[in-house]
Design an enzyme around this catalytic site. Sequence first.
Site, short mmCIF file in Angstrom:
data_model
loop_
_atom_site.label_atom_id
_atom_site.label_comp_id
_atom_site.label_asym_id
_atom_site.label_seq_id
_atom_site.Cartn_x
_atom_site.Cartn_y
_atom_site.Cartn_z
N ARG A 1 0.92 -1.03 -0.06
CA ARG A 1 0.14 -0.25 0.03
C ARG A 1 0.93 1.41 -0.01
O ARG A 1 0.54 2.23 0.50
CB ARG A 1 -0.98 0.02 1.25
CG ARG A 1 -2.08 -0.85 1.20
CD ARG A 1 -2.91 -0.49 0.04
NE ARG A 1 -4.17 -1.40 0.16
CZ ARG A 1 -4.60 -2.38 -0.34
NH1 ARG A 1 -3.59 -2.97 -0.93
NH2 ARG A 1 -5.49 -3.13 -0.29
N GLU B 1 -5.39 4.64 5.67
CA GLU B 1 -5.07 4.15 4.42
C GLU B 1 -5.58 5.29 3.19
O GLU B 1 -4.66 5.73 2.63
CB GLU B 1 -5.85 2.90 3.88
CG GLU B 1 -5.10 2.34 2.71
CD GLU B 1 -6.13 1.73 1.66
OE1 GLU B 1 -5.58 1.46 0.88
OE2 GLU B 1 -7.32 1.74 1.97
N SER C 1 -11.20 -0.35 2.63
CA SER C 1 -10.29 -0.24 4.00
C SER C 1 -10.01 1.18 4.38
O SER C 1 -9.49 2.02 3.69
CB SER C 1 -9.10 -1.19 3.72
OG SER C 1 -9.23 -2.63 3.33
N1 EPU Z 1 -10.40 -10.14 10.03
C1 EPU Z 1 -10.97 -10.19 11.09
N2 EPU Z 1 -12.15 -9.28 11.16
C2 EPU Z 1 -12.32 -8.29 10.39
C3 EPU Z 1 -11.78 -8.34 9.22
C4 EPU Z 1 -10.79 -9.20 9.08
O1 EPU Z 1 -10.57 -10.92 11.94
O2 EPU Z 1 -13.61 -7.95 10.77
C5 EPU Z 1 -9.30 -10.89 9.53
C6 EPU Z 1 -9.61 -12.42 9.32
O3 EPU Z 1 -8.58 -13.12 10.01
C7 EPU Z 1 -9.29 -12.49 7.96
C8 EPU Z 1 -8.08 -11.40 7.82
O4 EPU Z 1 -8.47 -10.38 8.69
O5 EPU Z 1 -8.65 -13.71 7.40
C9 EPU Z 1 -8.10 -10.94 6.31
O6 EPU Z 1 -9.27 -10.15 5.90
P1 EPU Z 1 -9.59 -9.97 4.42
O7 EPU Z 1 -9.23 -11.15 3.47
O8 EPU Z 1 -11.00 -9.57 4.26
O9 EPU Z 1 -8.58 -8.72 4.06
P2 EPU Z 1 -8.40 -7.58 4.75
O10 EPU Z 1 -7.01 -7.48 5.34
O11 EPU Z 1 -9.45 -7.06 5.55
C10 EPU Z 1 -7.19 -6.50 2.61
C11 EPU Z 1 -7.14 -5.26 1.70
C12 EPU Z 1 -8.44 -5.36 1.07
C13 EPU Z 1 -8.46 -6.33 0.01
C14 EPU Z 1 -8.57 -7.72 1.05
C15 EPU Z 1 -8.34 -9.00 0.06
C16 EPU Z 1 -5.82 -3.70 3.17
C17 EPU Z 1 -5.72 -2.38 3.95
N3 EPU Z 1 -6.97 -4.16 2.77
O12 EPU Z 1 -8.19 -6.36 3.56
O13 EPU Z 1 -8.31 -3.93 0.38
O14 EPU Z 1 -9.51 -6.20 -0.85
O15 EPU Z 1 -7.29 -7.66 1.55
O16 EPU Z 1 -7.11 -8.99 -0.56
O17 EPU Z 1 -4.63 -4.30 2.70
C18 EPU Z 1 -8.78 -1.64 0.12
O18 EPU Z 1 -7.75 -1.54 0.17
O19 EPU Z 1 -9.73 -0.71 0.27
C19 EPU Z 1 -9.37 -3.00 0.38
C20 EPU Z 1 -10.55 -3.30 0.31
#
Ligand code: EPU
Length: 339
Positions: free
Chosen positions: A165, A335, A239
């Site tokens: 990012r 972000e 995010s």
């Molecule tokens: N999780 C929780 N609770 C929550 C949300 C997430 O426990 O409420 C934990 C879970 O362990 C889950 C892990 O977080 O397995 C990862 O969650 P997810 O795969 O939904 O991804 P994220 O880390 O929440 C990132 C990106 C997203 C992208 C997704 C999928 C960032 C800041 N965000 O989110 O990007 O779509 O991975 O690759 O890196 C964005 O930047 O706007 C965005 C949506």
Amino acid sequence: MEIHTNIPLKNYTTMRLGGNARFMAEAHTPEDIAALSRNSKKQGLPIFILGGGSNIIAHDEGFSGLVVRNRIPGFEILEDDASHTIVRIGAGENWDDIVKRTVEMNLTGIEAMSAIPGTAGAAPIQNVGAYGQEIADTLVSLEAYDNITDSFVVLQNQDCAFSYRHSIFRGEASGRYTVTSITLQLYKAPPQPPFYKAIEDYFTTNGITMFTPQIIRDAVINIRTEKLPDPKITPNTGSFFKNALIEDWQLNELKKKYPDIPSYDMPDGKFKIPTGWLIEQTGLKGKTLHGMRIHDKNALVLINASATSYQELAAARDEISSAVRDQFRITIEQEPLEI
Ligand code: EPU
């Protein structure tokens, strides 16, 4: 080129907050960007380039300079052989239209970044990424207007210093370049497993065993629809926080108290901790603070439920960050950029 005055930024940012832009113009060609940059420099006006406004938070006092909406079109195939296609894309193109188009051409490389709001030119700024792909993996180079030297430049992938990012455009070169086009190298070989866990789970649940760019795109659209609110309907910027990057000793300490803490290895020996998980542990998931709701399906997302000012958003953000810092001694970072 028409220059409009006193335009509410809340109509051009998906969080739907913020005051007025003193001036606003649309750029449809790289030459428009050059002319607007030179003019605003001459008049001592700050300039800000806006894409889709889906990763930007506007301040209540607005912006006392010129906001340029980058609308430069273009989709041009530069190279095409048996293994890959190189395509140049205008910075003002809608990102998901481009993903759709390359998927229809059966090309692999950006299909997992389906349904991300915003423009193609904004994608390199924060090194957009999702479901196992990031723009740094496919970007060959980009063309930009350099408002220090007043000339057009080509920056190669390594010049952009991409990391999670982040890129020079959010760091040392912040405000210097306006991206006018991006050039991507996409592949003809079908997508290969292993995929991002959420995609693998989706395939298992739905009994999918054949993988094409279109199948990955459909899976991502379904997963995102479930977890991320549509900014056209519900004001948000995806995010709101970056995931946290911590050292191994910090992770070992945290594991003593939280043995189930999720973590992912990063190339530089650090560990990525999902900030959504950290926020969820504080008990704030689903709660509303100062008119901002912490999304009940993904705690990383802040929804503008009823806030009418940046101040309210900042108060909510600071309470969430403090709660995470108090419980985990981790400082989380916002972000979206601010104008
Ligand atoms: N999780 C929780 N609770 C929550 C949300 C997430 O426990 O409420 C934990 C879970 O362990 C889950 C892990 O977080 O397995 C990862 O969650 P997810 O795969 O939904 O991804 P994220 O880390 O929440 C990132 C990106 C997203 C992208 C997704 C999928 C960032 C800041 N965000 O989110 O990007 O779509 O991975 O690759 O890196 C964005 O930047 O706007 C965005 C949506």
